[in-house]
Design a protein around this motif. Structure first.
Motif, PDB file in Angstrom:
ATOM      1  N   ARG A 151       0.815  -1.211   0.000  1.00 16.76           N
ATOM      2  CA  ARG A 151       0.000   0.000   0.000  1.00 16.76           C
ATOM      3  C   ARG A 151       0.851   1.264   0.000  1.00 16.76           C
ATOM      4  N   ASN A 152       2.160   1.119  -0.179  1.00 19.01           N
ATOM      5  CA  ASN A 152       3.059   2.273  -0.097  1.00 19.01           C
ATOM      6  C   ASN A 152       2.845   3.221  -1.261  1.00 19.01           C
ATOM      7  N   LEU A 153       2.921   4.519  -0.942  1.00 20.70           N
ATOM      8  CA  LEU A 153       2.696   5.576  -1.928  1.00 20.70           C
ATOM      9  C   LEU A 153       3.893   6.511  -1.897  1.00 20.70           C
ATOM     10  N   LEU A 154       4.699   6.473  -2.971  1.00 17.48           N
ATOM     11  CA  LEU A 154       5.968   7.189  -3.041  1.00 17.48           C
ATOM     12  C   LEU A 154       5.914   8.253  -4.130  1.00 17.48           C
ATOM     13  N   PHE A 155       6.559   9.396  -3.883  1.00 20.91           N
ATOM     14  CA  PHE A 155       6.550  10.498  -4.827  1.00 20.91           C
ATOM     15  C   PHE A 155       7.977  10.878  -5.212  1.00 20.91           C
ATOM     16  N   GLY A 156       8.180  11.153  -6.514  1.00 23.78           N
ATOM     17  CA  GLY A 156       9.480  11.573  -7.011  1.00 23.78           C
ATOM     18  C   GLY A 156       9.405  12.913  -7.718  1.00 23.78           C
ATOM     19  N   ASN A 157      10.560  13.505  -7.956  1.00 20.41           N
ATOM     20  CA  ASN A 157      10.642  14.838  -8.552  1.00 20.41           C
ATOM     21  C   ASN A 157      10.485  14.786 -10.069  1.00 20.41           C
ATOM     22  N   VAL A 158      10.359  15.954 -10.676  1.00 23.73           N
ATOM     23  CA  VAL A 158      10.329  16.064 -12.132  1.00 23.73           C
ATOM     24  C   VAL A 158      11.647  15.550 -12.703  1.00 23.73           C
ATOM     25  N   SER A 159      11.563  14.929 -13.871  1.00 18.01           N
ATOM     26  CA  SER A 159      12.748  14.309 -14.457  1.00 18.01           C
ATOM     27  C   SER A 159      12.790  14.549 -15.957  1.00 18.01           C
ATOM     28  N   SER A 160      13.911  15.093 -16.425  1.00 21.17           N
ATOM     29  CA  SER A 160      14.315  15.122 -17.836  1.00 21.17           C
ATOM     30  C   SER A 160      13.811  16.269 -18.725  1.00 21.17           C
ATOM     31  N   PRO A 161      13.105  17.289 -18.239  1.00 21.09           N
ATOM     32  CA  PRO A 161      12.768  18.377 -19.159  1.00 21.09           C
ATOM     33  C   PRO A 161      14.032  19.047 -19.720  1.00 21.09           C
TER      34      PRO A 161
END
Length: 521
Positions: free
Chosen positions: A124-134
């Protein structure tokens, strides 16, 4: 670190421990590091017949139409496994595919150099990451978009470290065009490993880049090769070349990582009406076939290697051909793919995306739709959760700060305290005390709880119009810009042992002198 560092500061061991908590207290209050549990039942728009139909469609694509693999090693591996290989086209039976998928873990962990920042993927883990590659960057001080630089990339990495709601650090938060492509991965990963202590990513763009990043992750954490192979320490994310194709370098990178026990994400980028059928069921079936073909290959080569099934299915604007994100179609496709990921027993990755060009209302409603679709679908890793603009062509620090407000609200929404039903929570005695003519502000039940009772924003302004206007009348993006500047101007990197910092700097200097990675293939 800035764009003209030239290694002068590479050997410094970094700042003090507890940077994020201290800075959060000094600048504003943020929620502490946590991995939220998604306690809601997933939204499941498909019935059993719908799941079976999409599964059958995906399997028939694999069996009857096939996927092109532009990678000779992959083709040879498929031949060994008994697939039908014609030139670059690979057709594979559903029984073999399902046998391979059964090898993949439904849950696993990735441990970065700071073991307290370990992330658990699945369940049930909910993980968030940053913007990548613009490739481009925008902030309010510029008033326009520009090609990304190392200094801007470093500032976005500082935001990624500062905000405790960001659990993992994707690729380059903006592509630093002022660094030559042959050594870009060396400089940016050096910055990333010094500025952050969270889980990091390697681009699968040639063996040199992948091998260099694995070595740098080992050096930053002080790991032996045996320790590195023993558990996932990093990950890569690849996209298929929709429709129905995997390229040379991305498959090569995943094979290298999988053989050394590291995590891989396979995320087809399918835009309905352009790179996939215009119907959501057709687009999802195509996406599933593309992802599973690669995951099956990796499980054949390295049984049990950690794999994540990525969804990036949206639609185009049929009037212009431009990608659209955060749309109703995007939300439904994400929910449908979540059902299918559970059907296959694989962890799920989705994204926080929008098509807006600046950090405005459109940017926030589209991103909120994307983030809530992630929640509803049972996503485990949310890529691009903070800082994304213009369909992934622009990174914005203001948008990053604004997105973190939304992410924190989602985390607060998931806290068990909000749905607790103990006698204290039902509060009959407080209701009896106030009765029909009083109020709850001053009673002990409120006074004992008010400081932690409700979510407290850092970017939102809850004052009425007159109070807001008297305080300067700043709009949300302007407030976010001010917070961004305060964070980066007072930032101190997390500590790194001196010997590890020396070894990392020496490696970067040596590989730079050797020329880094080739840029022509």
């Amino acid at each position: 670190m800035d764009g003209n560092d030239n290694g002068r500061n590479r050997r410094r061991s970094g700042g003090r421990a507890g940077n994020a908590a201290r800075r959060g207290t000094q600048l504003f209050r943020q929620m502490p590091w946590r991995i939220s549990q998604n306690t809601d039942r997933p939204t499941e728009p498909l019935d059993e017949e719908g799941i079976a139909a999409i599964h059958d469609g995906a399997m028939r694509i694999l069996e009857e139409i096939g996927i092109e693999f532009l990678n000779d090693e992959a083709l040879q591996l498929f031949r060994e496994a008994g697939a039908t290989v014609t030139d670059a086209n690979v057709r594979m039976g559903r029984d073999w595919v399902m046998e391979m998928l059964a090898r993949a873990p439904s849950e696993f962990s990735i441990t970065p150099r700071n073991e307290a920042r370990r992330i658990d993927v699945g369940g049930r883990n909910l993980l968030f990451g940053n913007v990548s590659s613009p490739p481009n960057y925008f902030d309010l001080s510029l008033g326009r978009k520009v090609s990304g630089t190392r200094a801007q990339c470093a500032d976005l990495l500082k935001l990624s470290q500062f905000f405790d709601c960001i659990h993992f650090v994707g690729g380059y938060p903006v592509e630093p065009s002022d660094i030559h492509p042959s050594v870009r991965h060396l400089d940016v990963l050096h910055d990333k490993l010094r500025i952050t202590d969270k889980v990091v990513h390697a681009y699968s763009l040639g063996k040199e880049r992948v091998e260099d990043v694995m070595e740098m992750v080992k050096l930053a954490a002080g790991l032996s090769e045996e320790e590195f192979r023993a558990q996932p320490r990093m990950y890569t994310n690849i996209n298929s070349t929709s429709p129905l194709k995997h390229d040379l370098l991305m498959i090569d990178g995943c094979l290298r990582l999988a053989r050394r026990g590291q995590a891989v994400m396979v995320s087809p980028f399918t835009l309905a009406g352009a790179m996939a059928p215009v119907t959501m069921a057709g687009a999802v079936a195509l996406s599933i076939a593309e992802a599973l073909s690669a995951i099956a290959l990796f499980q054949y080569v390295a049984p049990g290697c950690p794999c994540v099934f990525g969804t990036f299915t949206s639609n185009v604007d049929m009037k212009s051909g431009a990608p659209a994100f955060g749309t109703p179609e995007y939300m439904r496709a994400t929910q449908m793919t979540g059902q299918m990921a559970r059907f296959y027993g694989l962890p799920l990755r989705s994204s926080g995306a929008c098509a807006a060009n600046v950090p405005d209302g459109q940017a926030m409603w589209e991103t909120s739709n994307s983030l809530w679709a992630a929640v509803q679908s049972g996503t485990h890793m949310v890529y691009h959760a903070a800082g994304w603009l213009e369909g992934g062509l622009v990174a914005s620090p203001e948008k990053f700060v604004m997105d973190c407000e939304v992410i924190q609200m989602i985390q607060r929404y998931m806290e068990p305290a909000l749905t607790a039903t103990t006698p204290d929570d039902i509060a009959l005695e407080a209701i009896r005390e106030v009765g029909p003519r009083g109020h709850y502000f001053g009673i002990d039940h409120t006074q004992d709880r008010y400081e932690e009772a409700f979510y407290q924003p850092f970017a939102s302004d809850w004052r009425n119009f007159e109070a807001w206007q008297a305080a300067g009348g700043t709009w949300t993006a302007e407030r976010a810009h001010g917070l961004f500047r305060q964070i980066v101007d007072t930032f101190e990197p997390p500590p790194m042992a001196e010997d590890r910092a020396e070894a990392l700097a020496d490696f970067v200097e040596r590989r730079t002198a050797e020329g880094g990675a080739p840029t022509d293939f």
